[in-house]
Scaffold this motif. Sequence first.
Motif, PDB file in Angstrom:
ATOM      1  N   THR A  27       5.159 -11.588   3.443  1.00  0.00           N
ATOM      2  CA  THR A  27       5.639 -13.104   3.825  1.00  0.00           C
ATOM      3  C   THR A  27       5.874 -13.587   2.546  1.00  0.00           C
ATOM      4  O   THR A  27       6.764 -14.449   2.514  1.00  0.00           O
ATOM      5  N   LEU A  28       5.325 -13.181   1.478  1.00  0.00           N
ATOM      6  CA  LEU A  28       5.909 -13.658   0.090  1.00  0.00           C
ATOM      7  C   LEU A  28       7.357 -13.323  -0.330  1.00  0.00           C
ATOM      8  O   LEU A  28       7.669 -13.904  -1.164  1.00  0.00           O
ATOM      9  N   ASN A  29       7.791 -12.369   0.105  1.00  0.00           N
ATOM     10  CA  ASN A  29       9.152 -11.774  -0.151  1.00  0.00           C
ATOM     11  C   ASN A  29      10.259 -12.402   0.745  1.00  0.00           C
ATOM     12  O   ASN A  29      11.328 -12.201   0.511  1.00  0.00           O
ATOM     13  N   LEU A  30       9.753 -13.175   1.767  1.00  0.00           N
ATOM     14  CA  LEU A  30      10.816 -13.710   2.686  1.00  0.00           C
ATOM     15  C   LEU A  30      11.272 -15.064   1.915  1.00  0.00           C
ATOM     16  O   LEU A  30      10.606 -15.826   1.128  1.00  0.00           O
ATOM     17  N   PRO A  31      12.438 -15.426   2.444  1.00  0.00           N
ATOM     18  CA  PRO A  31      13.338 -16.562   1.880  1.00  0.00           C
ATOM     19  C   PRO A  31      12.571 -17.907   2.122  1.00  0.00           C
ATOM     20  O   PRO A  31      11.647 -17.907   3.098  1.00  0.00           O
ATOM     21  N   VAL A  39       6.588   0.949   6.100  1.00  0.00           N
ATOM     22  CA  VAL A  39       7.671   1.775   5.660  1.00  0.00           C
ATOM     23  C   VAL A  39       8.837   0.913   5.452  1.00  0.00           C
ATOM     24  O   VAL A  39       9.567   0.797   4.386  1.00  0.00           O
ATOM     25  N   LEU A  40       9.289   0.271   6.630  1.00  0.00           N
ATOM     26  CA  LEU A  40      10.258  -0.836   6.566  1.00  0.00           C
ATOM     27  C   LEU A  40      10.391  -1.818   5.544  1.00  0.00           C
ATOM     28  O   LEU A  40      11.166  -2.102   5.033  1.00  0.00           O
ATOM     29  N   GLY A  41       9.071  -2.468   5.199  1.00  0.00           N
ATOM     30  CA  GLY A  41       8.895  -3.184   4.223  1.00  0.00           C
ATOM     31  C   GLY A  41       9.106  -2.806   2.933  1.00  0.00           C
ATOM     32  O   GLY A  41       9.645  -3.724   2.049  1.00  0.00           O
ATOM     33  N   TYR A  42       8.551  -1.599   2.792  1.00  0.00           N
ATOM     34  CA  TYR A  42       8.800  -1.025   1.327  1.00  0.00           C
ATOM     35  C   TYR A  42      10.256  -0.747   1.271  1.00  0.00           C
ATOM     36  O   TYR A  42      10.770  -0.826  -0.041  1.00  0.00           O
ATOM     37  N   LEU A  43      10.801  -0.243   2.152  1.00  0.00           N
ATOM     38  CA  LEU A  43      12.453   0.273   2.094  1.00  0.00           C
ATOM     39  C   LEU A  43      13.140  -1.090   1.722  1.00  0.00           C
ATOM     40  O   LEU A  43      14.193  -0.877   1.137  1.00  0.00           O
ATOM     41  N   ARG A  44      12.860  -2.055   2.496  1.00  0.00           N
ATOM     42  CA  ARG A  44      13.668  -3.271   2.250  1.00  0.00           C
ATOM     43  C   ARG A  44      13.394  -4.058   1.009  1.00  0.00           C
ATOM     44  O   ARG A  44      14.507  -4.452   0.245  1.00  0.00           O
ATOM     45  N   PHE A  45      12.159  -4.210   0.322  1.00  0.00           N
ATOM     46  CA  PHE A  45      12.030  -4.709  -1.014  1.00  0.00           C
ATOM     47  C   PHE A  45      11.751  -3.784  -2.237  1.00  0.00           C
ATOM     48  O   PHE A  45      11.881  -4.199  -3.205  1.00  0.00           O
ATOM     49  N   GLY A  46      11.333  -2.618  -1.956  1.00  0.00           N
ATOM     50  CA  GLY A  46      11.460  -1.675  -2.783  1.00  0.00           C
ATOM     51  C   GLY A  46      10.066  -1.946  -4.051  1.00  0.00           C
ATOM     52  O   GLY A  46       9.181  -2.278  -3.464  1.00  0.00           O
ATOM     53  N   ALA A  47      10.624  -1.755  -5.128  1.00  0.00           N
ATOM     54  CA  ALA A  47       9.394  -2.136  -6.065  1.00  0.00           C
ATOM     55  C   ALA A  47       9.130  -3.593  -6.142  1.00  0.00           C
ATOM     56  O   ALA A  47       8.118  -3.811  -6.826  1.00  0.00           O
ATOM     57  N   ASP A  48       9.966  -4.619  -5.619  1.00  0.00           N
ATOM     58  CA  ASP A  48       9.637  -5.947  -5.754  1.00  0.00           C
ATOM     59  C   ASP A  48       8.763  -6.539  -4.712  1.00  0.00           C
ATOM     60  O   ASP A  48       8.213  -7.529  -4.525  1.00  0.00           O
ATOM     61  N   ILE A  49       8.053  -5.577  -3.743  1.00  0.00           N
ATOM     62  CA  ILE A  49       7.301  -5.810  -2.659  1.00  0.00           C
ATOM     63  C   ILE A  49       6.242  -6.288  -3.116  1.00  0.00           C
ATOM     64  O   ILE A  49       5.496  -6.139  -4.388  1.00  0.00           O
ATOM     65  N   GLN A  50       5.569  -7.788  -2.536  1.00  0.00           N
ATOM     66  CA  GLN A  50       4.510  -8.506  -2.915  1.00  0.00           C
ATOM     67  C   GLN A  50       3.189  -7.931  -2.048  1.00  0.00           C
ATOM     68  O   GLN A  50       3.306  -7.292  -1.217  1.00  0.00           O
ATOM     69  N   ALA A  51       2.228  -8.636  -2.382  1.00  0.00           N
ATOM     70  CA  ALA A  51       0.857  -8.105  -1.787  1.00  0.00           C
ATOM     71  C   ALA A  51       1.080  -8.377  -0.440  1.00  0.00           C
ATOM     72  O   ALA A  51       0.158  -7.623   0.446  1.00  0.00           O
ATOM     73  N   ALA A  94       0.892  -1.333  -0.031  1.00  0.00           N
ATOM     74  CA  ALA A  94       0.011  -0.071   0.050  1.00  0.00           C
ATOM     75  C   ALA A  94       0.716   1.055   0.006  1.00  0.00           C
ATOM     76  O   ALA A  94       0.669   1.947  -0.637  1.00  0.00           O
ATOM     77  N   VAL A  95       1.836   1.012   0.945  1.00  0.00           N
ATOM     78  CA  VAL A  95       2.828   2.291   0.718  1.00  0.00           C
ATOM     79  C   VAL A  95       3.491   2.385  -0.415  1.00  0.00           C
ATOM     80  O   VAL A  95       3.517   3.745  -0.917  1.00  0.00           O
ATOM     81  N   LYS A  96       3.706   1.523  -1.389  1.00  0.00           N
ATOM     82  CA  LYS A  96       4.495   1.608  -2.494  1.00  0.00           C
ATOM     83  C   LYS A  96       3.503   2.249  -3.718  1.00  0.00           C
ATOM     84  O   LYS A  96       3.786   3.104  -4.266  1.00  0.00           O
ATOM     85  N   PRO A 126      -8.081  -9.685 -15.437  1.00  0.00           N
ATOM     86  CA  PRO A 126      -7.795 -11.248 -15.540  1.00  0.00           C
ATOM     87  C   PRO A 126      -7.415 -11.726 -14.089  1.00  0.00           C
ATOM     88  O   PRO A 126      -7.348 -10.987 -13.234  1.00  0.00           O
ATOM     89  N   ALA A 127      -7.459 -12.883 -13.669  1.00  0.00           N
ATOM     90  CA  ALA A 127      -7.203 -13.452 -12.452  1.00  0.00           C
ATOM     91  C   ALA A 127      -5.767 -13.141 -11.810  1.00  0.00           C
ATOM     92  O   ALA A 127      -4.873 -12.880 -12.675  1.00  0.00           O
ATOM     93  N   THR A 128      -5.808 -13.150 -10.631  1.00  0.00           N
ATOM     94  CA  THR A 128      -4.502 -12.660  -9.722  1.00  0.00           C
ATOM     95  C   THR A 128      -3.343 -13.746 -10.076  1.00  0.00           C
ATOM     96  O   THR A 128      -3.746 -14.805 -10.047  1.00  0.00           O
ATOM     97  N   THR A 129      -2.346 -13.173 -10.441  1.00  0.00           N
ATOM     98  CA  THR A 129      -1.189 -14.171 -10.368  1.00  0.00           C
ATOM     99  C   THR A 129      -0.860 -14.730  -8.972  1.00  0.00           C
ATOM    100  O   THR A 129      -0.902 -13.932  -8.343  1.00  0.00           O
ATOM    101  N   VAL A 130      -0.341 -16.008  -9.386  1.00  0.00           N
ATOM    102  CA  VAL A 130      -0.180 -16.613  -8.173  1.00  0.00           C
ATOM    103  C   VAL A 130       1.579 -16.682  -7.803  1.00  0.00           C
ATOM    104  O   VAL A 130       2.250 -16.790  -8.728  1.00  0.00           O
ATOM    105  N   VAL A 131       1.616 -16.128  -6.558  1.00  0.00           N
ATOM    106  CA  VAL A 131       3.129 -15.865  -6.341  1.00  0.00           C
ATOM    107  C   VAL A 131       3.613 -16.949  -5.265  1.00  0.00           C
ATOM    108  O   VAL A 131       3.119 -16.894  -4.385  1.00  0.00           O
ATOM    109  N   ASN A 132       4.717 -17.517  -5.657  1.00  0.00           N
ATOM    110  CA  ASN A 132       5.329 -18.634  -4.469  1.00  0.00           C
ATOM    111  C   ASN A 132       4.410 -19.660  -4.238  1.00  0.00           C
ATOM    112  O   ASN A 132       4.272 -19.901  -2.689  1.00  0.00           O
ATOM    113  N   GLY A 133       3.346 -19.633  -4.868  1.00  0.00           N
ATOM    114  CA  GLY A 133       2.322 -20.560  -4.431  1.00  0.00           C
ATOM    115  C   GLY A 133       1.127 -20.221  -3.693  1.00  0.00           C
ATOM    116  O   GLY A 133       0.324 -20.911  -3.299  1.00  0.00           O
TER     117      GLY A 133
END
Length: 475
Positions: free
Chosen positions: A323-327, A308-320, A71-73, A462-469
């Motif tokens: 948790t989807l951005n975690l290893p 804020v911290l989540g957006y700063l950490r992952f930038g433009a790659d932040i997911q919905a 949302a911050v993105k 179109p349907a939402t893309t599935v990310v990391n399952g």
Amino acid sequence: MSTRRLRSEDYNDYSSTDVTPEGSPPGGVNGFAHPGSYQRFGETNGTTWYQTLIHLLKGNIGTGLLGLPLAVKNAGILLGPLSLVVMGVVAVHCMGILVKCAHHFCYRFQKQFLDYGGTVMYGLESTPISWVRTHAVWGRRIVGLFLIVTQLGFCCVYFVFLADNLKQVISTANGTTNDCSPNKTVTMTPTMDSRLYMLSILPFVVLLTFIQNLKVLSVFSMLANVAMFVSLVVIYQYIVRGISDPSNLPLAAAWKTYPLFFGTAIFAFEGIGVVLPLENKMKNPRQFPVILYVGMTIVTILYISLSVLGYLRFGADIQASITLNLPNCWLYQAVKLLFSFGIFFTYAVQFYVPAEIIIPPLVARVSERWGWLVNMLLRVALVSVTCVLAILIPRLDIVISLVGSISSSALALIFPPLLEIATYYTEGMHPLVITKDVIISVFGFVGFVVGTYEALVELIAPATTVVNGTSVMVQ
């Protein structure tokens, strides 16, 4: 919950005591009554201030929290946090208005307690417009409908959230290791459909909703708070270790994406429906205003910091969901399970409100002998409905966003300011207070229109893309 309580005619009043208030809530529109001059008695076996604070936190911290970095993105690294502060202040102020108006009518009509719908009904009866006074009962019915749709809608989202996270953890279990490298790829193992996971979870959720005492539920709620707190600590420690240069992020995003921020933020501040039920169950309700402001301050700080911290950490790659951005390693798979554990018990808190509106009047129609059985069967039916809706609607995230845009905006931002005007207008209100209330209601209406529009656009897309399952889902 006693059978006598279930069969009470004042079924929306969330208490079994019959004590009437003494004293007056002075100050009118100036704020809450002073504790020393407004005597309001709670239940003998009611919840303590600590238990109430736990329930308040659980009622506001849910899956929407995980979507706030995105949302911050959509708003910008500067505009996003500022907007969250404004929305948090307004939402808490509206909660305070609701409690204040309920206190006003408790004293005026010598009632021990009032729920949201009853407060709105008495507010409409206080207006100078005769037609509105005649149809004031519709205020209770409309609020009840919005509460039911909102809370049960969130319960549907919880089913999807639990099923998707459980499926993701299981499908990656064979390839999950202790290597938490961000670039490590884990092969997904085919597993059963997420709808079967929902059916597997259903019996446990049904058993959870059989707990009808908030004091007993506070024990499980506390465990959920601990689980979610631990998972959030792990998320925080990961995102603060790799903060990118904020100068590369836009201070304000394109205005065409701001409505997406607006809708997500409204869904995050979802707890107004549990405010009066929690206050009505306290041993000492006079402590509630302080608990409300302390609890919601904690919630708002948590929202802003993680987003804020989540957006700063992952930038433009932040997911919905962050948790989807975690290893994909055991540590962060455990984070998903811990947060799911917390969401599981949050279901019971959110379910409490619609259950208290729907079940008691239906139980009152049957004999004393069958009251307990009918109560249990109705709970099973309501929980099953939320599960079936989660199974039948493929893009439930968008449908719930549509329902949440309408109901949450109305309950949290539109109704309370109008209620304050209806309550105190005949007693005299300062023009600035009226202006403030009108601005907040318009602000909420804009959120309703924008959120509904964006949900409809996503529903047609179109349907939402599935990310990391895990399907993209924002409450």
